[in-house]
Design a protein around this motif. Structure first.
Motif: not given
Lengths: 187, 329
Positions: A80-85
């Protein structure tokens, strides 16, 4: 660009599917063991809630419902490049000794279910965990099979199947979206 | 909790802005939305700490280094525990036994630690700006765990979370920061965070410890605690450091306690739902009396719990940033 969208069932069909799931859950339950439903966020939660209402209609008993966020247990975090909310886990009952029915909308690779099994087992030791799925679309990457299924759909690799349910979605339906044709860019 | 309540929050709040930062250097750098996003994430992690098995695999395979160039058992322990609850590997580094004592530079030390595979460096240093300097020289994430008298962002965030949970909001509240404002990194992080989220901040203490210049940050300055107490929803009592007393910045600890200490008499004159915070370690009998520290208005131990949740949230949000940009030099 996505391929064409095909409606597999409407709101009434979704209701029928939920009734079918509740019946299969009752048929498969272990006598004398308390039952609880745990929905996988997001759409597994309203599905679990609707199944609980149906179970109450059929048996007269209230079945507790919890919500499970599997984000922290995903096996693709490394990529993941941007971690999930995080949406948070909210299971307001002890799972120890309980027959937990794990509820999710679509069963595809099985990776979400694997994560959910690990997450539930971190909360305690259920008597057993069974899997109820609104739509099984095939394409498994792990040896995971459901115990209760509302609808079995054939979906080609690359195609998508969505269960839309209130209050997450504005309409209630099950749709299949074809895989984009060669040369098309998927949205 | 009712069934309906489980889904009432659906659809999930969209990540309005989320937090795309690679480092947490201070609350001055964050927007109101980013602060709320971190607090929301921290609330989710509070549930993990309430379980029998207090551990999730989110940071499995990641390495968190605690680089503490200044002593702090409490903050370091909280960061270590937070990292372990996320299944990260944690390594402590103490400056006193490091090659710094052999002449190695601060930046070289950090680069060596990064070369060992660190994903996140938690840095405490007595010099303001030290974590900011490292952020320009290493590619892993940097969390400021206190830089001199500048900022202590995770303490600021945990104070915000404690207030938000206890009061249900931050906007519109009046918060008093009482004590040594001049030398307090906690005060600065609180000022940035509280004002961004819409609270009114009143700084209170002896004139030698409350610089007028902080009015420029949108704060009110007061020298009498008794005068402002009836207006306060929250009072955050900062620690008086014994070394300041030796500098002669106030006449005596006893006198300080008389004018600025939170005692039962002052609590009884304040609004009944006054929330009392103290970043710790507390000096019982100086900034607050034991009955107040342990009384119903005190949220001191809640702060400790919320600190763990905030540090888990920050480590989680930073731990996933693998697409590191090249170092500036």
């Amino acid at each position: 660009m996505s391929g064409p969208e095909q409606r597999l069932c409407d709101a009434l069909g979704l209701d029928a599917l939920i009734i079918r799931l509740a019946g299969q859950i009752l048929d498969g339950r272990t006598a004398g063991v308390p039952l609880a439903l745990v929905g996988v966020r997001s759409r597994g939660v309203p599905l679990a809630e609707r199944i609980a209402i149906q179970l109450r209609r059929e048996t007269g008993d209230a079945v507790p419902v919890g919500a499970l966020d599997i984000t922290l247990y995903r096996d693709d975090m490394e990529r993941a490049r941007r971690w999930p909310v995080l949406q948070g886990t909210d299971i307001p009952f002890a799972v120890d000794g309980v027959e937990v029915i794990l509820v999710d909308d679509v069963l595809h690779t099985g990776r979400t279910v694997r994560a959910a099994l690990n997450a539930i087992c971190d909360l305690g030791r259920p008597a057993c965990i069974r899997l109820a799925i609104a739509v099984d679309r095939g394409g498994r990457e792990l040896p995971i099979q459901p115990d209760a299924v509302g609808l079995v759909v054939v979906a080609a690799p690359g195609a998508r199947v969505h269960v839309r349910i209130a209050p997450v979605d504005a309409v209630e339906e099950v749709v299949r979206i074809s895989a984009p044709k060669a040369g098309e860019v998927r949205a | 909790m009712s069934i309906a309540a489980l889904t009432s929050a659906e659809p999930p709040k969209p990540p309005a802005s989320g937090w795309s930062g690679k480092h947490l250097l201070g609350l001055e750098d964050l927007s109101r939305e980013e602060i709320h996003f971190i607090l929301d994430t921290a609330e989710s992690f509070g549930e993990v700490s309430s379980r029998t098995r207090k551990k999730v695999p989110a940071l499995q395979g990641r390495i968190v280094f605690n680089l503490f160039f200044e002593n702090s058992t409490r903050t370091r322990t909280s960061f270590s525990l937070a990292a372990k609850r996320l299944s990260a590997d944690v390594q402590d580094f103490s400056a006193s036994v490091s090659s710094l004592s052999k002449g190695e530079t601060f930046i070289d030390t950090a680069k060596n630690i990064e070369a060992m595979g660190a994903d996140v460096l938690v840095v405490r240093h007595s010099s303001p700006g030290a974590p900011h300097l490292l952020a320009r020289h290493v590619q892993c994430g940097i969390i400021n765990a206190g830089d001199g008298a500048h900022e202590h962002p995770t303490q600021g965030l945990l104070d915000l979370l404690t207030i938000r949970k206890a009061k249900g909001r931050i906007e519109g509240l009046t918060v008093g920061l009482v004590g040594d404002i001049s030398h307090s990194r906690v005060a600065r992080s609180n000022i940035w965070g509280l004002t961004k989220l819409g609270a009114k901040v009143i700084l209170c203490g002896p004139p030698t410890l409350v610089p007028r210049s902080l009015e420029g940050l949108g704060c009110e300055i007061a020298y009498s605690l008794d005068d402002i107490l009836p207006r306060l929803d929250v009072v955050n009592v900062l620690r008086i450091q014994s070394e300041r007393q030796q500098q002669g910045l106030f006449p005596s600890v006893a006198e300080y306690s008389r004018f600025y200490g939170m005692n039962q008499e002052r609590v009884s004159k304040a609004p009944g739902d006054l929330l009392l915070l103290a970043p710790g370690p507390i000096n019982r009998g100086v900034e607050l009396t034991p009955e107040v520290a342990d009384g119903p208005n005190s949220a001191i131990l809640e702060q400790v719990k919320n600190g763990l949740a905030v540090r888990m949230a920050v480590l989680y949000l930073l731990g996933g940033k693998t697409d590191a940009k090249p170092a500036a030099d």
